[in-house]
Design a protein around this motif. Structure first.
Motif, PDB file in Angstrom:
ATOM      1  N   MET A 108      53.145  55.576  49.032  1.00 40.76           N
ATOM      2  CA  MET A 108      52.192  54.940  47.819  1.00 40.76           C
ATOM      3  C   MET A 108      51.357  54.180  48.394  1.00 40.76           C
ATOM      4  O   MET A 108      51.665  53.055  48.929  1.00 40.76           O
ATOM      5  N   THR A 109      50.046  54.291  48.216  1.00 41.29           N
ATOM      6  CA  THR A 109      49.040  53.325  48.373  1.00 41.29           C
ATOM      7  C   THR A 109      48.842  52.271  47.186  1.00 41.29           C
ATOM      8  O   THR A 109      48.585  52.830  45.975  1.00 41.29           O
ATOM      9  N   PRO A 110      48.774  51.039  47.551  1.00 49.25           N
ATOM     10  CA  PRO A 110      48.803  50.215  46.456  1.00 49.25           C
ATOM     11  C   PRO A 110      47.304  49.839  46.101  1.00 49.25           C
ATOM     12  O   PRO A 110      46.525  50.255  46.683  1.00 49.25           O
ATOM     13  N   LYS A 111      47.293  49.281  44.995  1.00 50.31           N
ATOM     14  CA  LYS A 111      45.797  48.918  44.291  1.00 50.31           C
ATOM     15  C   LYS A 111      45.337  47.811  45.194  1.00 50.31           C
ATOM     16  O   LYS A 111      46.487  47.149  45.768  1.00 50.31           O
ATOM     17  N   PHE A 112      44.263  47.614  45.485  1.00 48.52           N
ATOM     18  CA  PHE A 112      43.729  46.444  46.371  1.00 48.52           C
ATOM     19  C   PHE A 112      42.903  45.414  45.028  1.00 48.52           C
ATOM     20  O   PHE A 112      42.127  45.890  44.637  1.00 48.52           O
ATOM     21  N   VAL A 113      43.557  44.124  45.111  1.00 47.59           N
ATOM     22  CA  VAL A 113      42.950  43.338  44.241  1.00 47.59           C
ATOM     23  C   VAL A 113      42.434  42.138  44.814  1.00 47.59           C
ATOM     24  O   VAL A 113      43.051  41.532  45.867  1.00 47.59           O
ATOM     25  N   LEU A 114      41.340  41.764  44.524  1.00 41.78           N
ATOM     26  CA  LEU A 114      40.654  40.598  44.846  1.00 41.78           C
ATOM     27  C   LEU A 114      40.593  39.407  44.045  1.00 41.78           C
ATOM     28  O   LEU A 114      40.116  39.695  43.006  1.00 41.78           O
ATOM     29  N   ALA A 115      41.523  38.483  44.358  1.00 41.12           N
ATOM     30  CA  ALA A 115      41.814  37.241  43.515  1.00 41.12           C
ATOM     31  C   ALA A 115      40.570  36.321  43.791  1.00 41.12           C
ATOM     32  O   ALA A 115      40.823  35.166  44.109  1.00 41.12           O
ATOM     33  N   SER A 116      39.394  36.639  43.405  1.00 42.73           N
ATOM     34  CA  SER A 116      38.201  36.024  43.645  1.00 42.73           C
ATOM     35  C   SER A 116      36.988  36.287  42.900  1.00 42.73           C
ATOM     36  O   SER A 116      36.834  37.626  42.910  1.00 42.73           O
ATOM     37  N   ALA A 136      46.255  33.772  45.035  1.00 40.51           N
ATOM     38  CA  ALA A 136      46.788  35.171  45.082  1.00 40.51           C
ATOM     39  C   ALA A 136      47.921  35.014  44.082  1.00 40.51           C
ATOM     40  O   ALA A 136      47.973  36.295  43.462  1.00 40.51           O
ATOM     41  N   GLU A 137      48.823  34.200  44.286  1.00 39.96           N
ATOM     42  CA  GLU A 137      50.215  34.094  43.668  1.00 39.96           C
ATOM     43  C   GLU A 137      49.693  34.084  41.846  1.00 39.96           C
ATOM     44  O   GLU A 137      50.593  34.820  41.113  1.00 39.96           O
ATOM     45  N   ASN A 163      50.031  39.575  37.353  1.00 41.28           N
ATOM     46  CA  ASN A 163      49.462  40.472  36.434  1.00 41.28           C
ATOM     47  C   ASN A 163      49.597  42.001  37.195  1.00 41.28           C
ATOM     48  O   ASN A 163      49.356  42.988  36.404  1.00 41.28           O
ATOM     49  N   TYR A 164      50.153  41.968  38.438  1.00 41.96           N
ATOM     50  CA  TYR A 164      49.949  43.238  39.097  1.00 41.96           C
ATOM     51  C   TYR A 164      51.499  43.611  39.917  1.00 41.96           C
ATOM     52  O   TYR A 164      52.036  42.734  40.774  1.00 41.96           O
ATOM     53  N   HIS A 165      51.964  44.591  39.764  1.00 38.82           N
ATOM     54  CA  HIS A 165      53.193  45.213  40.423  1.00 38.82           C
ATOM     55  C   HIS A 165      53.123  46.237  41.357  1.00 38.82           C
ATOM     56  O   HIS A 165      54.332  46.439  41.874  1.00 38.82           O
ATOM     57  N   ASP A 166      52.110  46.605  41.609  1.00 44.29           N
ATOM     58  CA  ASP A 166      52.087  47.969  42.213  1.00 44.29           C
ATOM     59  C   ASP A 166      50.590  47.722  43.274  1.00 44.29           C
ATOM     60  O   ASP A 166      49.846  48.693  43.513  1.00 44.29           O
ATOM     61  N   SER A 167      50.728  46.428  43.888  1.00 46.37           N
ATOM     62  CA  SER A 167      49.170  45.995  44.312  1.00 46.37           C
ATOM     63  C   SER A 167      49.284  45.210  45.403  1.00 46.37           C
ATOM     64  O   SER A 167      50.507  44.581  45.787  1.00 46.37           O
ATOM     65  N   LEU A 168      48.164  45.160  46.297  1.00 50.13           N
ATOM     66  CA  LEU A 168      47.982  43.978  47.391  1.00 50.13           C
ATOM     67  C   LEU A 168      47.012  43.036  46.620  1.00 50.13           C
ATOM     68  O   LEU A 168      45.864  43.504  46.358  1.00 50.13           O
ATOM     69  N   GLY A 218      40.946  30.601  54.665  1.00 52.80           N
ATOM     70  CA  GLY A 218      42.177  30.803  54.472  1.00 52.80           C
ATOM     71  C   GLY A 218      42.368  32.255  53.632  1.00 52.80           C
ATOM     72  O   GLY A 218      41.637  32.543  52.778  1.00 52.80           O
ATOM     73  N   HIS A 219      43.194  32.887  54.021  1.00 51.38           N
ATOM     74  CA  HIS A 219      43.612  34.644  53.490  1.00 51.38           C
ATOM     75  C   HIS A 219      45.149  34.670  53.318  1.00 51.38           C
ATOM     76  O   HIS A 219      45.728  34.682  53.927  1.00 51.38           O
ATOM     77  N   GLY A 220      45.248  34.898  51.812  1.00 55.70           N
ATOM     78  CA  GLY A 220      46.675  34.942  51.269  1.00 55.70           C
ATOM     79  C   GLY A 220      46.764  36.267  50.696  1.00 55.70           C
ATOM     80  O   GLY A 220      45.923  36.729  50.039  1.00 55.70           O
ATOM     81  N   LEU A 221      47.605  37.350  51.352  1.00 56.21           N
ATOM     82  CA  LEU A 221      47.631  38.557  51.298  1.00 56.21           C
ATOM     83  C   LEU A 221      49.311  38.616  50.494  1.00 56.21           C
ATOM     84  O   LEU A 221      50.203  38.538  51.217  1.00 56.21           O
ATOM     85  N   ILE A 222      49.334  39.214  49.133  1.00 55.73           N
ATOM     86  CA  ILE A 222      50.580  39.493  48.762  1.00 55.73           C
ATOM     87  C   ILE A 222      50.936  40.943  48.149  1.00 55.73           C
ATOM     88  O   ILE A 222      50.001  41.664  47.666  1.00 55.73           O
ATOM     89  N   ASP A 223      51.919  41.573  48.768  1.00 59.88           N
ATOM     90  CA  ASP A 223      52.118  43.065  48.582  1.00 59.88           C
ATOM     91  C   ASP A 223      53.139  42.780  47.370  1.00 59.88           C
ATOM     92  O   ASP A 223      54.379  42.428  47.640  1.00 59.88           O
ATOM     93  N   THR A 224      52.831  43.264  46.246  1.00 56.98           N
ATOM     94  CA  THR A 224      53.882  43.096  45.088  1.00 56.98           C
ATOM     95  C   THR A 224      54.712  44.413  45.315  1.00 56.98           C
ATOM     96  O   THR A 224      55.734  44.256  44.324  1.00 56.98           O
ATOM     97  N   ILE A 225      54.720  45.605  45.856  1.00 56.85           N
ATOM     98  CA  ILE A 225      55.337  46.602  45.787  1.00 56.85           C
ATOM     99  C   ILE A 225      56.740  46.463  46.639  1.00 56.85           C
ATOM    100  O   ILE A 225      57.756  46.646  46.417  1.00 56.85           O
ATOM    101  N   ASN A 226      56.708  45.734  48.048  1.00 61.35           N
ATOM    102  CA  ASN A 226      57.614  45.422  48.794  1.00 61.35           C
ATOM    103  C   ASN A 226      57.770  43.887  49.000  1.00 61.35           C
ATOM    104  O   ASN A 226      58.799  43.375  49.503  1.00 61.35           O
ATOM    105  N   ASN A 227      57.278  43.144  47.839  1.00 64.89           N
ATOM    106  CA  ASN A 227      57.838  41.931  47.732  1.00 64.89           C
ATOM    107  C   ASN A 227      57.616  41.015  49.115  1.00 64.89           C
ATOM    108  O   ASN A 227      58.467  40.304  49.507  1.00 64.89           O
TER     109      ASN A 227
END
Length: 195
Positions: free
Chosen positions: A1-9, A54-55, A60-65, A106-115
């Motif tokens: 499954m390809t996650p959604k990509f979310v830009l927190a900016s 990012a945190e 708000n997202y459980h299937d995303s980067l 700084g680049h913070g990347l969170i994968d909410t699918i795989n925690n």
């Protein structure tokens, strides 16, 4: 499954960079209060702020980067973010002209699918032209420097006042594309998944 990509900016420059490489992200501004973090080392500061942004959005997202970013400029050991007003921007440019600054993103990347999460910093050296007071005032009057960490936009009018850069070009704009690719790979995603 390809996650959604979310830009927190809400940065138009970061959004444009992502679109340029074929990623159409969901844009969700974090509204994280940056004044809560005060760290003396630039890398620690931008990495912490990027991850905090990012945190906040990741809740708000459980299937995303979720990608959070933060940039600052270091000149002669002094940390600079966005200038507070035109007077500060003019004074800052008068100080920076003819000097080299180091731009940290700084680049913070969170994968909410795989925690999982990863944080990395891009560093680029920026050499400022020895511009005149008149050129500085004209540039600040455009309003562009007031929206940017370091008081300039490489991809805008400020680009004419940059003599050269050493390091990643897109990092100066607010998002290192090569670094993003490496971070995605480290989290077991190919950049092409998001095209």
């Amino acid at each position: 499954m390809t996650p959604k990509f979310v830009l927190a900016s809400a940065s138009p420059a970061r959004l444009k960079l992502l679109r340029m490489i074929g990623i159409e992200p969901i844009v969700h501004k974090s509204d994280y209060d940056e004044s809560l973090i005060n760290l003396p080392q630039p890398i620690d500061l931008v990495n912490t702020l990027a991850m905090k942004k990012a945190e906040v959005v990741a809740q708000n997202y459980h299937d995303s980067l979720i990608l959070g970013c933060d940039s600052l400029l270091l000149v002669d050991g002094e940390i600079y973010g966005k200038p507070e007003d035109e007077e500060v921007a003019i004074a800052r440019w008068q100080y920076m002209r003819g000097k080299m600054g180091r731009l940290y993103t700084g680049h913070g990347l969170i994968d909410t699918i795989n925690n999982r999460q990863i944080v990395q910093c891009g560093v680029t050296d920026v050499y400022f032209a020895d511009v005149t007071d008149e050129q500085i005032r004209a540039y600040v009057a455009t309003g562009e420097p007031l929206k940017c960490a370091g008081c300039f936009a490489l991809e805008g009018k400020g680009g004419v006042f940059i003599e050269k850069i050493e390091g990643c070009h897109s990092n100066v704009i607010g998002l290192s594309l090569p670094l993003l690719r490496k971070m995605l790979t480290e989290l077991s995603y190919e950049i092409s998944y998001f095209w």
